[in-house]
Design an enzyme around this catalytic site. Structure first.
Site, short mmCIF file in Angstrom:
data_model
loop_
_atom_site.label_atom_id
_atom_site.label_comp_id
_atom_site.label_asym_id
_atom_site.label_seq_id
_atom_site.Cartn_x
_atom_site.Cartn_y
_atom_site.Cartn_z
N ASN A 8 0.81 -1.21 0.00
CA ASN A 8 0.00 0.00 0.00
C ASN A 8 0.86 1.27 0.00
OD1 ASN A 8 -2.43 -1.47 0.14
ND2 ASN A 8 -2.23 -1.65 2.37
N HIS A 64 -14.22 -2.07 6.38
CA HIS A 64 -13.08 -2.79 6.95
C HIS A 64 -13.44 -3.45 8.28
CE1 HIS A 64 -8.99 -3.25 8.69
NE2 HIS A 64 -8.64 -3.42 7.42
N GLU A 110 -16.01 3.86 3.89
CA GLU A 110 -14.66 4.09 3.40
C GLU A 110 -14.77 4.93 2.12
OE1 GLU A 110 -11.97 0.66 3.30
OE2 GLU A 110 -13.55 -0.48 4.31
N SER A 157 -10.91 -0.93 0.45
CA SER A 157 -9.58 -1.51 0.41
C SER A 157 -9.48 -2.79 -0.40
CB SER A 157 -9.10 -1.79 1.84
OG SER A 157 -9.98 -2.69 2.50
N ASP A 173 -13.59 6.84 6.36
CA ASP A 173 -12.27 6.24 6.48
C ASP A 173 -11.53 6.48 5.17
OD1 ASP A 173 -10.08 4.48 6.41
OD2 ASP A 173 -11.07 3.01 7.69
N HIS A 203 -7.13 4.63 2.22
CA HIS A 203 -6.57 4.35 0.89
C HIS A 203 -6.74 5.52 -0.08
CE1 HIS A 203 -5.69 0.08 1.67
NE2 HIS A 203 -6.71 0.18 2.49
N LYS A 240 0.09 3.98 4.56
CA LYS A 240 -0.16 3.57 3.17
C LYS A 240 0.52 4.58 2.24
CE LYS A 240 -4.17 0.87 4.48
NZ LYS A 240 -3.94 0.97 5.95
#
Length: 387
Positions: A46, A132, A177, A181, A206, A209, A240
Site C-alpha cells: 500500500n 473494513h 470508506e 480496500s 475512512d 486508501h 499507506k
C-alpha cells in the site's frame, strides 16, 4: 472455547488457512521470499506513492531519532506528548479541511476508539457491508445497534435511516470508506452528505486508501469531491500512501476534545515514537508540495488498466489504484497467485473472511515503484493466467 486443532484443520481443508510469508524487502517495489529465490515485483504493498524510502521521510525520522530516542515513553496524556505530535496534528487538520486532528497508534486502533467513543447501546451505526474489519469491530465494541446497508446502495441506506431514525433523538452515525480496500471503488460521498444532513446523522469517512492519492493537495476523496467541510470525522492512516505508520482523525475542535477524553485506544496507548511522527509530518508536507507524486501514480494506474483492456479484459477495473481480480473459490485464487509468483509477481490471494464467501481474489495494488515495462509485463502475465 474453540477447539484450536479442529479449527485449524477445517481452515486448511477449505483453503482459507493463513500463514505468514517470510519476505526480504529489496526496495524499489521488489521483494524476495525468505531463504532465497528470484526478485518479485510487489503488487501487494500500500506504499502507493513510494514514500516509504523517500529521502525526506528518512531524514526527518533520523533527526527526530537522534533528538528524542526510539520511543515516546508514555501515553500522550502522561509524558508522551511531544511537539512533533502536535505539529503533525495541525498539518493533518489543514490537509483534511478540519479544525483539529488527533493521532492514534494504528488505523485499527483509531476505528475502535472513535466509534466506541461516539456510540452506545441506545444509538444506531449505519455501516456499509464492505467496510473494513476494524470498523465492524468498533461497532461491536460500541454495543450500538448495527444497521448494515448494501454496498454503496443509497436507497437501502435511506430505507434504514427511515426505519431506525424516525423520531429517534439518539445519535446516528454513518460510517463508510472513501476508497474500499479490497474492491477499489469509491463511496458516493456527495450523496452521503445529503443523506446525513437530511436525517441528522454524523458521517465518518475512512480515508486510509485515499489520503495522498486523491485531491488537489492529497487530501483524499473528501477534498476531491469538495465535501471536506461537510464530513464530521475524516479518519485515515500514515502507513499507506504516506509511507510511515500510525493513524489520525480530523474533525472539529469540540469533537477532538471529546475523543481525547473518551477514545480508550488513544487514552491508554503509548504515543507514536517521535521519529515516526516526524516521518509522517514530512510526508504530509511532501504530498502537498509535490503533486507530481500523485500524477505519476495515476499515470501508472491508467497504463496498467489500459494494458489489461487492450489484452481483452472486459471487467470494470474501477477508479482507483486498487484493482481486484475475482476468482470466486479460494483454491482458484491461490493457484493463480502461485502461477504469477512463478512469473515474477508477488500478488497474494485474498480469501474469506477478509472478503465475502465466494469472492476470493487477487488484489493488484499499483505503486510508483513500478515502471511501464514492468506493468506491461505484469498485465500480460495476468492475462495469461486468466486465459
Amino acid at each position: 472455547m474453540v477447539a484450536i486443532g479442529e479449527w485449524l484443520r477445517a481452515r486448511e481443508q477449505e483453503g482459507t488457512l493463513r500463514e505468514l510469508t517470510g519476505l526480504e524487502h529489496l526496495g524499489r517495489g521488489r521483494v524476495r521470499l525468505a531463504g532465497g529465490g528470484p526478485e518479485l515485483l510487489d503488487f501487494s504493498s500500500n506504499d502507493y506513492l513510494a514514500l516509504g524510502q523517500h529521502p525526506a521521510l528518512i531524514a526527518a525520522a533520523t533527526e527526530a531519532l537522534a533528538r528524542y530516542g526510539t520511543g515516546a515513553g508514555a501515553a500522550r496524556l502522561m509524558s508522551g506528548n511531544f511537539p512533533v505530535h502536535q505539529e503533525l496534528e495541525q498539518a493533518v487538520a489543514s490537509l483534511k479541511g478540519q479544525e483539529a486532528a488527533l493521532l492514534f497508534g494504528s488505523g485499527y486502533a483509531a476505528n475502535l476508539g472513535i466509534i466506541a467513543a461516539l456510540a452506545g447501546r441506545d444509538d444506531t451505526i449505519f455501516t456499509d457491508r464492505l467496510n473494513h474489519a476494524s470498523i465492524y469491530d468498533g461497532c461491536r465494541l460500541a454495543g450500538a445497534r448495527i444497521a448494515r446497508f448494501r454496498h454503496n446502495d443509497l436507497d437501502h441506506l435511506e430505507q434504514m435511516l427511515r426505519k431506525h431514525g424516525a423520531g429517534d433523538r439518539n445519535k446516528k452515525l454513518i460510517v463508510v470508506e472513501s476508497v474500499y480496500s479490497m474492491d477499489g471503488d469509491c463511496a458516493p460521498l456527495r450523496e452521503l452528505v445529503r443523506l446525513k444532513e437530511r436525517y441528522g446523522c454524523l458521517l465518518m469517512v475512512d480515508e486510509a486508501h485515499a489520503t495522498g492519492v486523491f485531491g488537489m493537495n492529497g487530501g483524499g476523496i473528501i477534498e476531491e469531491e469538495g465535501v471536506a467541510g461537510c464530513v464530521d470525522l475524516a479518519m485515515g492512516t500514515f502507513g499507506k500512501a504516506l509511507g510511515s505508520y500510525g493513524a489520525y482523525v480530523a474533525a472539529s475542535q469540540a469533537m477532538i476534545a471529546f475523543l481525547v477524553n473518551r477514545a480508550r485506544s488513544f487514552i491508554f496507548s503509548t504515543a507514536l515514537p517521535p521519529s515516526v511522527a516526524a516521518a509522517s509530518l514530512a510526508a504530509v508536507q511532501l504530498i502537498q508540495r509535490e503533486p507530481a507524486l500523485r500524477r505519476e501514480l495515476h499515470e501508472r494506474v491508467a497504463f496498467f488498466k489500459d494494458a489489461l483492456r487492450r489484452g481483452g479484459m472486459g471487467a470494470d477495473l474501477g477508479p482507483s489504484q486498487i484493482i481486484p481480480i475475482q476468482f470466486g473459490e479460494s483454491a482458484r485464487a491461490v493457484a493463480a497467485a502461485e502461477r504469477l509468483r512463478a512469473q515474477g509477481l508477488f500478488v497474494p490471494a485474498v480469501r474469506p473472511p477478509t472478503v465475502p464467501e465466494g469472492t476470493a481474489r487477487l488484489r493488484f495494488s499499483i505503486t510508483r515503484h513500478l515502471d511501464q515495462a514492468e506493468l506491461a509485463a505484469a498485465a500480460q502475465a495476468l492475462l495469461d493466467v486468466l486465459s
